[in-house]
Design a protein around this motif. Structure first.
Motif, mmCIF file in Angstrom:
data_model
loop_
_atom_site.group_PDB
_atom_site.id
_atom_site.type_symbol
_atom_site.label_atom_id
_atom_site.label_comp_id
_atom_site.label_asym_id
_atom_site.label_seq_id
_atom_site.Cartn_x
_atom_site.Cartn_y
_atom_site.Cartn_z
ATOM 1 N N ARG A 165 0.823 -1.210 0.000
ATOM 2 C CA ARG A 165 0.000 0.000 0.000
ATOM 3 C C ARG A 165 0.856 1.259 0.000
ATOM 4 N NH1 ARG A 165 -3.740 0.356 4.735
ATOM 5 N NH2 ARG A 165 -4.363 2.284 3.707
ATOM 6 N N GLY A 166 1.718 1.391 0.991
ATOM 7 C CA GLY A 166 2.569 2.572 1.075
ATOM 8 C C GLY A 166 3.742 2.475 0.116
ATOM 9 N N ALA A 167 4.127 3.611 -0.493
ATOM 10 C CA ALA A 167 5.173 3.597 -1.516
ATOM 11 C C ALA A 167 6.434 4.337 -1.112
ATOM 12 C CB ALA A 167 4.628 4.193 -2.818
ATOM 13 N N SER A 168 6.401 5.119 -0.036
ATOM 14 C CA SER A 168 7.529 5.989 0.308
ATOM 15 C C SER A 168 8.113 5.642 1.669
ATOM 16 C CB SER A 168 7.082 7.453 0.311
ATOM 17 O OG SER A 168 6.625 7.848 -0.964
ATOM 18 N N HIS A 169 9.423 5.897 1.802
ATOM 19 C CA HIS A 169 10.086 5.710 3.089
ATOM 20 C C HIS A 169 9.566 6.742 4.088
ATOM 21 C CE1 HIS A 169 12.994 2.848 1.467
ATOM 22 N NE2 HIS A 169 13.203 3.680 0.450
ATOM 23 N N PRO A 170 9.561 6.409 5.377
ATOM 24 C CA PRO A 170 9.103 7.381 6.377
ATOM 25 C C PRO A 170 9.832 8.717 6.296
ATOM 26 C CG PRO A 170 9.297 5.213 7.374
ATOM 27 C CD PRO A 170 9.861 5.095 5.995
ATOM 28 N N GLY A 171 11.150 8.674 6.063
ATOM 29 C CA GLY A 171 11.918 9.909 5.974
ATOM 30 C C GLY A 171 11.489 10.787 4.812
ATOM 31 N N GLU A 172 11.120 10.157 3.699
ATOM 32 C CA GLU A 172 10.643 10.917 2.540
ATOM 33 C C GLU A 172 9.326 11.610 2.847
ATOM 34 O OE1 GLU A 172 12.373 8.339 -1.217
ATOM 35 O OE2 GLU A 172 10.610 7.573 -0.154
ATOM 36 N N LEU A 173 8.463 10.930 3.564
ATOM 37 C CA LEU A 173 7.164 11.512 3.917
ATOM 38 C C LEU A 173 7.335 12.698 4.861
ATOM 39 C CD1 LEU A 173 5.347 8.108 4.432
ATOM 40 C CD2 LEU A 173 4.780 9.778 2.652
ATOM 41 N N VAL A 174 8.240 12.566 5.821
ATOM 42 C CA VAL A 174 8.499 13.660 6.762
ATOM 43 C C VAL A 174 9.078 14.863 6.024
ATOM 44 C CG1 VAL A 174 9.918 14.392 8.714
ATOM 45 C CG2 VAL A 174 8.759 12.172 8.775
ATOM 46 N N ALA A 175 10.074 14.614 5.160
ATOM 47 C CA ALA A 175 10.706 15.714 4.427
ATOM 48 C C ALA A 175 9.695 16.441 3.538
ATOM 49 C CB ALA A 175 11.863 15.182 3.585
ATOM 50 N N ARG A 176 8.819 15.685 2.902
ATOM 51 C CA ARG A 176 7.804 16.300 2.035
ATOM 52 C C ARG A 176 6.796 17.116 2.849
ATOM 53 N NH1 ARG A 176 6.896 18.450 -2.856
ATOM 54 N NH2 ARG A 176 4.839 17.950 -3.674
ATOM 55 N N ALA A 177 6.390 16.579 3.998
ATOM 56 C CA ALA A 177 5.451 17.306 4.855
ATOM 57 C C ALA A 177 6.055 18.628 5.299
ATOM 58 C CB ALA A 177 5.073 16.452 6.062
ATOM 59 N N LYS A 178 7.333 18.612 5.642
ATOM 60 C CA LYS A 178 8.015 19.846 6.048
ATOM 61 C C LYS A 178 8.063 20.832 4.884
ATOM 62 C CE LYS A 178 10.541 22.501 8.717
ATOM 63 N NZ LYS A 178 10.039 23.074 9.969
ATOM 64 N N ALA A 179 8.424 20.325 3.683
ATOM 65 C CA ALA A 179 8.513 21.191 2.505
ATOM 66 C C ALA A 179 7.162 21.797 2.140
ATOM 67 C CB ALA A 179 9.069 20.404 1.319
ATOM 68 N N MET A 180 6.077 21.078 2.424
ATOM 69 C CA MET A 180 4.728 21.564 2.125
ATOM 70 C C MET A 180 4.191 22.505 3.203
ATOM 71 S SD MET A 180 3.783 20.258 -0.791
ATOM 72 C CE MET A 180 2.012 20.400 -0.781
ATOM 73 N N GLY A 181 4.954 22.704 4.260
ATOM 74 C CA GLY A 181 4.541 23.626 5.305
ATOM 75 C C GLY A 181 3.578 23.039 6.327
ATOM 76 N N TYR A 182 3.496 21.712 6.406
ATOM 77 C CA TYR A 182 2.609 21.092 7.396
ATOM 78 C C TYR A 182 3.100 21.417 8.808
ATOM 79 C CZ TYR A 182 0.481 18.169 3.726
ATOM 80 O OH TYR A 182 -0.178 17.714 2.613
ATOM 81 N N THR A 183 2.177 21.506 9.733
ATOM 82 C CA THR A 183 2.543 21.780 11.122
ATOM 83 C C THR A 183 2.929 20.510 11.866
ATOM 84 O OG1 THR A 183 0.222 21.638 11.789
ATOM 85 C CG2 THR A 183 1.085 23.821 11.251
ATOM 86 N N ALA A 184 2.511 19.334 11.360
ATOM 87 C CA ALA A 184 2.852 18.051 11.979
ATOM 88 C C ALA A 184 2.484 16.941 11.004
ATOM 89 C CB ALA A 184 2.108 17.858 13.296
ATOM 90 N N LEU A 185 3.017 15.753 11.271
ATOM 91 C CA LEU A 185 2.694 14.574 10.470
ATOM 92 C C LEU A 185 2.461 13.396 11.400
ATOM 93 C CD1 LEU A 185 2.545 13.117 7.654
ATOM 94 C CD2 LEU A 185 4.961 12.549 8.014
ATOM 95 N N ALA A 186 1.358 12.692 11.184
ATOM 96 C CA ALA A 186 1.113 11.439 11.896
ATOM 97 C C ALA A 186 1.479 10.295 10.964
ATOM 98 C CB ALA A 186 -0.357 11.337 12.301
ATOM 99 N N LEU A 187 2.408 9.446 11.400
ATOM 100 C CA LEU A 187 2.710 8.238 10.633
ATOM 101 C C LEU A 187 1.821 7.132 11.177
ATOM 102 C CD1 LEU A 187 4.535 7.255 8.319
ATOM 103 C CD2 LEU A 187 5.939 6.179 10.074
#
Length: 200
Positions: A19-41
Motif C-alpha cells: 500500500r505505502g510507496a515511500s520511506h518514512p523519511g521521505e514523507l516527513v521531508a515532504r510534509a516539512k517542505a509543504m509547510g505542514y505543522t505536523a505529520l502522523a505516521l
C-alpha cells in the motif's frame, strides 16, 4: 493568500506493504517542505516506520504524531467496514497502542490481523484519540452508525475523518459525513490518506 495550518493525520509508509510507496523519511521531508505543522505516521497495525520517521522529524524539526491505522470489519454490524486511526497523545498512549497491535498480531496468522468492533476496547486505549474514516461506499445509515459507535466508545476524543481526493463523489461523501456529524455531534477532521510523498 496563506493556507491554513494543516497536520496530516492519516499517512502510511512503505512499511505498510503493498500500500505505502515511500520511506518514512521521505514523507516527513515532504510534509516539512509543504509547510505542514505536523505529520502522523499511521502504518497499518504496525509501528515499524516510527523509528525512521522520528529520526527524520528531528532532522527537519517537524512534530511527529505516533499512530496506527486498522481495518475494522463491520461483520453483522450496522457500520460496515471502516478505517480506524488511533493516535497516541502520551507515552502511556504509545504503550497502550503497542499492546493493542501486539494483541491483534498474536491472535492471527503471521503477517495478518483481524479486528471487529467487539475487539476494540476503548478503556485499554487510554491516552489515544480515535478517527473513524468511513469508505466512499458507506451509506448514510452506515456513516451514522459509525459515528454513533465512535461517540459511545471514544467520547471526547474522537473525530470522523473526511477524505477529499478530487473524485466525482467527493461532494456526496462529504454530505453524508456532515449529516452523520450533525446527528451525533462527532466533529469532522480532514485526512489525506497519504500513500506516497510524490505522485511519481
Amino acid at each position: 493568500m496563506s493556507l491554513p495550518d494543516h497536520a496530516e493525520l492519516l499517512c502510511c509508509s512503505n512499511f505498510t506493504f503493498l500500500r505505502g510507496a515511500s520511506h518514512p523519511g521521505e514523507l516527513v521531508a515532504r510534509a516539512k517542505a509543504m509547510g505542514y505543522t505536523a505529520l502522523a505516521l499511521t502504518d497499518e497495525c504496525s509501528m515499524a516506520g516510527i523509528a525512521q520517521a522520528h529520526v527524520a522529524a528531528k532532522k527537519h524539526a517537524l512534530p511527529l504524531i505516533v499512530g496506527s491505522q486498522f481495518r475494522v470489519r463491520g461483520e453483522a454490524a450496522d457500520t460496515g467496514d471502516f478505517t480506524l486511526v488511533l493516535l497516541a497523545t502520551s507515552l502511556k498512549g504509545y504503550g497502550n497502542l503497542c499492546e493493542f497491535i501486539t494483541r491483534l498480531r498474536r491472535a492471527a496468522d503471521k503477517g495478518t490481523y483481524h479486528l471487529a468492533l467487539a475487539g476494540v476496547d476503548p478503556a485499554a486505549l487510554g491516552d489515544c484519540v480515535a478517527i473513524a474514516v468511513p469508505p466512499r461506499s458507506a451509506s448514510q445509515d452506515q456513516a451514522d452508525a459509525t459515528a454513533r459507535w465512535l461517540l459511545g466508545a471514544f467520547l471526547g476524543r474522537c473525530w470522523l475523518g473526511v477524505t477529499q481526493l478530487r473524485r466525482l463523489d467527493d461532494a456526496i461523501h462529504l454530505h453524508r459525513l456532515r449529516e452523520a456529524s450533525a446527528h451525533t455531534a462527532v466533529p469532522l477532521v480532514a485526512v489525506g490518506d497519504v500513500h506516497m510523498h510524490v505522485r511519481s
